[in-house]
Design a protein around this motif. Structure first.
Motif, mmCIF file in Angstrom:
data_model
loop_
_atom_site.group_PDB
_atom_site.id
_atom_site.type_symbol
_atom_site.label_atom_id
_atom_site.label_comp_id
_atom_site.label_asym_id
_atom_site.label_seq_id
_atom_site.Cartn_x
_atom_site.Cartn_y
_atom_site.Cartn_z
ATOM 1 N N LEU A 116 1.060 -1.306 0.609
ATOM 2 C CA LEU A 116 0.146 0.272 -0.154
ATOM 3 C C LEU A 116 0.881 1.380 -0.034
ATOM 4 N N ALA A 117 2.053 1.683 0.709
ATOM 5 C CA ALA A 117 3.236 2.412 0.806
ATOM 6 C C ALA A 117 3.335 2.628 -1.142
ATOM 7 N N ILE A 118 3.920 1.351 -0.957
ATOM 8 C CA ILE A 118 4.618 1.873 -2.359
ATOM 9 C C ILE A 118 3.482 2.629 -3.387
ATOM 10 N N LEU A 119 2.298 1.552 -3.255
ATOM 11 C CA LEU A 119 1.382 2.442 -3.616
ATOM 12 C C LEU A 119 0.823 4.041 -3.944
ATOM 13 N N GLN A 120 1.095 4.103 -2.697
ATOM 14 C CA GLN A 120 0.956 5.862 -2.768
ATOM 15 C C GLN A 120 1.469 6.309 -3.003
ATOM 16 N N MET A 121 3.217 5.948 -2.762
ATOM 17 C CA MET A 121 4.063 6.536 -2.892
ATOM 18 C C MET A 121 4.143 6.519 -4.429
ATOM 19 N N ALA A 122 3.975 6.028 -5.414
ATOM 20 C CA ALA A 122 3.499 6.413 -6.959
ATOM 21 C C ALA A 122 2.810 7.417 -7.614
ATOM 22 N N ARG A 123 1.283 7.512 -6.257
ATOM 23 C CA ARG A 123 0.531 8.847 -6.393
ATOM 24 C C ARG A 123 0.977 10.032 -6.171
ATOM 25 N N VAL A 124 1.641 9.602 -5.124
ATOM 26 C CA VAL A 124 2.497 11.239 -4.413
ATOM 27 C C VAL A 124 3.707 12.141 -5.483
ATOM 28 N N PHE A 125 3.683 11.074 -5.894
ATOM 29 C CA PHE A 125 4.739 11.114 -6.893
ATOM 30 C C PHE A 125 4.125 11.643 -8.565
ATOM 31 N N TYR A 126 3.139 10.789 -8.929
ATOM 32 C CA TYR A 126 1.973 11.297 -10.023
ATOM 33 C C TYR A 126 1.937 12.755 -9.916
ATOM 34 N N SER A 127 1.120 12.788 -8.360
ATOM 35 C CA SER A 127 0.332 13.877 -8.460
ATOM 36 C C SER A 127 1.168 14.922 -8.458
ATOM 37 N N ALA A 128 2.386 14.909 -7.852
ATOM 38 C CA ALA A 128 4.072 16.554 -8.266
ATOM 39 C C ALA A 128 4.312 16.256 -9.130
ATOM 40 N N GLN A 129 3.807 15.594 -10.230
ATOM 41 C CA GLN A 129 3.855 15.611 -11.607
ATOM 42 C C GLN A 129 6.331 15.204 -11.781
ATOM 43 N N ASP A 130 5.833 14.085 -10.485
ATOM 44 C CA ASP A 130 8.129 13.865 -11.621
ATOM 45 C C ASP A 130 7.210 11.795 -11.741
ATOM 46 N N PHE A 131 6.833 11.739 -12.512
ATOM 47 C CA PHE A 131 6.036 10.780 -13.637
ATOM 48 C C PHE A 131 7.313 9.504 -13.710
ATOM 49 N N GLU A 132 8.187 10.150 -14.111
ATOM 50 C CA GLU A 132 9.345 8.790 -14.405
ATOM 51 C C GLU A 132 9.449 7.833 -12.487
ATOM 52 N N LYS A 133 9.434 8.835 -11.044
ATOM 53 C CA LYS A 133 9.709 8.002 -9.751
ATOM 54 C C LYS A 133 7.805 7.726 -9.972
ATOM 55 N N SER A 134 7.633 8.161 -10.306
ATOM 56 C CA SER A 134 5.951 7.609 -10.157
ATOM 57 C C SER A 134 5.886 5.945 -10.822
ATOM 58 N N ILE A 135 6.328 6.330 -11.803
ATOM 59 C CA ILE A 135 6.380 4.606 -13.013
ATOM 60 C C ILE A 135 7.671 3.819 -12.206
ATOM 61 N N ARG A 136 7.940 4.133 -11.953
ATOM 62 C CA ARG A 136 9.227 3.277 -10.784
ATOM 63 C C ARG A 136 8.361 2.733 -9.300
ATOM 64 N N TYR A 137 8.083 3.627 -8.802
ATOM 65 C CA TYR A 137 6.896 3.025 -7.908
ATOM 66 C C TYR A 137 6.046 1.836 -8.353
ATOM 67 N N TYR A 138 5.430 2.464 -9.722
ATOM 68 C CA TYR A 138 4.426 1.582 -10.008
ATOM 69 C C TYR A 138 4.577 0.337 -10.639
ATOM 70 N N GLU A 139 5.911 -0.218 -11.156
ATOM 71 C CA GLU A 139 6.246 -0.978 -10.800
ATOM 72 C C GLU A 139 6.868 -1.461 -10.022
ATOM 73 N N LYS A 140 7.097 -1.314 -8.988
ATOM 74 C CA LYS A 140 7.266 -2.355 -8.005
ATOM 75 C C LYS A 140 6.425 -3.232 -7.096
ATOM 76 N N LEU A 141 5.242 -2.876 -7.704
ATOM 77 C CA LEU A 141 4.412 -3.877 -7.221
ATOM 78 C C LEU A 141 4.446 -5.172 -8.230
ATOM 79 N N ASP A 142 3.760 -6.014 -7.059
ATOM 80 C CA ASP A 142 4.309 -7.416 -7.994
ATOM 81 C C ASP A 142 2.080 -7.986 -8.571
ATOM 82 N N GLN A 143 2.591 -9.161 -9.344
ATOM 83 C CA GLN A 143 1.636 -9.070 -9.880
ATOM 84 C C GLN A 143 0.647 -9.935 -8.967
ATOM 85 N N ASP A 144 0.497 -10.124 -7.338
ATOM 86 C CA ASP A 144 0.141 -11.520 -6.735
ATOM 87 C C ASP A 144 -0.170 -10.081 -5.963
#
Length: 172
Positions: free
Chosen positions: A88-116
């Protein structure tokens, strides 16, 4: 006492619609790191900072959970709680970076979530918007294609068709 601080923090977070965020944060901060409620309090502290539009402090709260996950062997927290709140923290960090328009960091955190992870499809969809924002349209369209695959017939992402249309309209 730590459980009481955590529960009171949740109460003030929800109080009256807008919540009493400063009081809630103060209560969450009182939960001791040795407590079983520390991880939950840190997560909700971060969420409360997000609601206050304070991304910097929200990231610090979420990072504290990631640090606990990295140092897993030296803590007594339950593995299930640590796994759940880390995702949940990883997903929220991705969202915070997205809202701050730091899309590269946002993507890095979105991709850290496993498929499970139960939030994996949400992260895939949200990452598609981040890819669109940095004009990596092939990756955005690939994510959308994945979301609309027959394997995910129980998942419904109608906005993915909208994003796909926007990409085609803008670039085709």
């Amino acid at each position: 006492r730590d459980e009481l601080y955590y529960l009171l923090g949740r109460h003030f977070y929800r109080k009256g619609g807008d919540g009493d965020f400063d009081t809630a944060i103060g209560l969450f901060e009182k939960v001791k790191p040795e407590s079983d409620f520390y991880i939950k309090a840190k997560f909700f502290e971060g969420v409360t900072f997000v609601r206050k539009l304070d991304g910097k402090n929200a990231l610090e709260s979420f990072k504290a959970i990631l640090v606990l996950d990295r140092e897993r062997a030296s803590h007594h927290y339950s593995a299930a709680d640590l796994d759940e709140y880390t995702k949940l923290a990883i997903l929220q960090m991705a969202r915070v970076f997205y809202s701050a328009q730091d899309f590269e960091k946002s993507i890095r955190y979105y991709e850290k979530l496993d498929q499970d992870s139960p939030d994996w499809t949400a992260s895939l969809f949200e990452a598609s918007w981040a890819y669109f924002m940095i004009t990596n349209n092939s990756k955005a369209l690939g994510n959308i294609h994945t979301l609309n695959a027959p394997y995910f017939e129980d998942e419904f992402w109608p906005e993915s068709v909208l994003l796909k249309a926007v990409i085609y309209y803008k670039y085709c």
